[in-house]
Design a protein around this motif. Structure first.
Motif, short mmCIF file in Angstrom:
data_model
loop_
_atom_site.label_atom_id
_atom_site.label_comp_id
_atom_site.label_asym_id
_atom_site.label_seq_id
_atom_site.Cartn_x
_atom_site.Cartn_y
_atom_site.Cartn_z
N TYR A 299 40.32 71.95 19.37
CA TYR A 299 41.02 70.69 19.11
C TYR A 299 40.25 69.94 18.03
O TYR A 299 39.02 69.80 18.11
CB TYR A 299 41.10 69.83 20.38
N GLY B 190 40.66 66.25 15.99
CA GLY B 190 41.46 65.03 15.87
C GLY B 190 40.77 63.83 16.46
O GLY B 190 39.54 63.76 16.51
N ILE C 59 45.12 68.26 16.23
CA ILE C 59 45.60 69.63 16.08
C ILE C 59 44.91 70.49 17.14
O ILE C 59 43.68 70.46 17.26
CB ILE C 59 45.27 70.18 14.67
N TYR C 60 45.72 71.23 17.89
CA TYR C 60 45.20 72.10 18.94
C TYR C 60 45.63 73.53 18.65
O TYR C 60 46.79 73.77 18.29
CB TYR C 60 45.75 71.67 20.29
N VAL C 61 44.70 74.48 18.80
CA VAL C 61 45.02 75.90 18.66
C VAL C 61 44.57 76.59 19.93
O VAL C 61 43.41 76.48 20.33
CB VAL C 61 44.32 76.52 17.43
N LYS D 279 49.90 76.84 18.26
CA LYS D 279 49.34 75.66 17.59
C LYS D 279 50.22 74.45 17.82
O LYS D 279 51.45 74.55 17.75
CB LYS D 279 49.24 75.95 16.09
N TYR D 280 49.59 73.31 18.08
CA TYR D 280 50.30 72.04 18.19
C TYR D 280 49.68 71.07 17.19
O TYR D 280 48.45 70.90 17.15
CB TYR D 280 50.19 71.46 19.60
N VAL D 281 50.53 70.44 16.41
CA VAL D 281 50.11 69.43 15.45
C VAL D 281 50.91 68.18 15.76
O VAL D 281 52.14 68.18 15.66
CB VAL D 281 50.39 69.87 14.00
N LYS E 157 49.95 66.48 25.06
CA LYS E 157 50.87 66.31 23.93
C LYS E 157 51.83 65.20 24.32
O LYS E 157 52.49 65.29 25.36
CB LYS E 157 51.63 67.62 23.67
N GLY F 198 55.55 65.73 17.58
CA GLY F 198 54.71 66.81 17.11
C GLY F 198 55.48 68.08 16.84
O GLY F 198 56.70 68.15 17.03
N TYR G 157 55.16 72.26 17.77
CA TYR G 157 54.49 73.32 18.52
C TYR G 157 54.95 74.65 17.94
O TYR G 157 56.15 74.93 17.90
CB TYR G 157 54.83 73.24 20.01
#
Length: 129
Positions: A32, A34, A46-48, A54-56, A64, A68, A70
């Motif tokens: 993560y 951010g 941003i999470y991977v 991936k989530y932005v 979340k 965003g 996903y």
């Protein structure tokens, strides 16, 4: 810096909690990058996942929450609103075959009014439950 729980964190702290901008590599391989507030993912980040999903987008209390995108490992993606880690509200899901659904979501499922445009161009507008 490696934390006691094995996570690697680079960023700001306040009162011994992650605060402001920072990046964390979790023990399971997820990442993560951010904003943080009182030790939680909060604001934009941003999470991977370990699998590469991936989530932005926006976060609240490590979930979340807000608007965003996903992106799934197969390349399909959802753009829209999230509520407590789930697609919830208005959103659009893009399938690999070219089909697109735009409409209302609740708890990660199409729910309410929406339009499904098939890859061949035909479309259906209706109500999902």
């Amino acid at each position: 810096q490696t934390l006691r729980n094995g996570e690697k964190y680079k960023g700001n702290f306040d009162c011994n909690m992650r605060q402001g901008k920072g990046a964390c590599l979790y023990r399971n391989g997820s990442k993560y990058v951010g904003n943080w507030y009182r030790g939680c993912s909060e604001g934009f980040g941003i999470y991977v996942s370990p699998k590469g999903e991936k989530y932005v987008g926006e976060w609240a209390a490590n979930k979340k929450h807000g608007v965003g995108r996903y992106i799934f490992t197969n390349g399909e993606f959802y753009d829209g609103e999230f509520h407590k880690d789930k697609a919830h509200g208005m959103g659009t899901y893009y399938h690999n075959n070219g089909s697109i659904f735009t409409g209302q979501w609740a708890n990660d499922k199409r729910n309410g009014k929406g339009t499904y445009v098939f890859a061949n161009g035909s479309k259906y507008t209706g109500h999902w439950t």
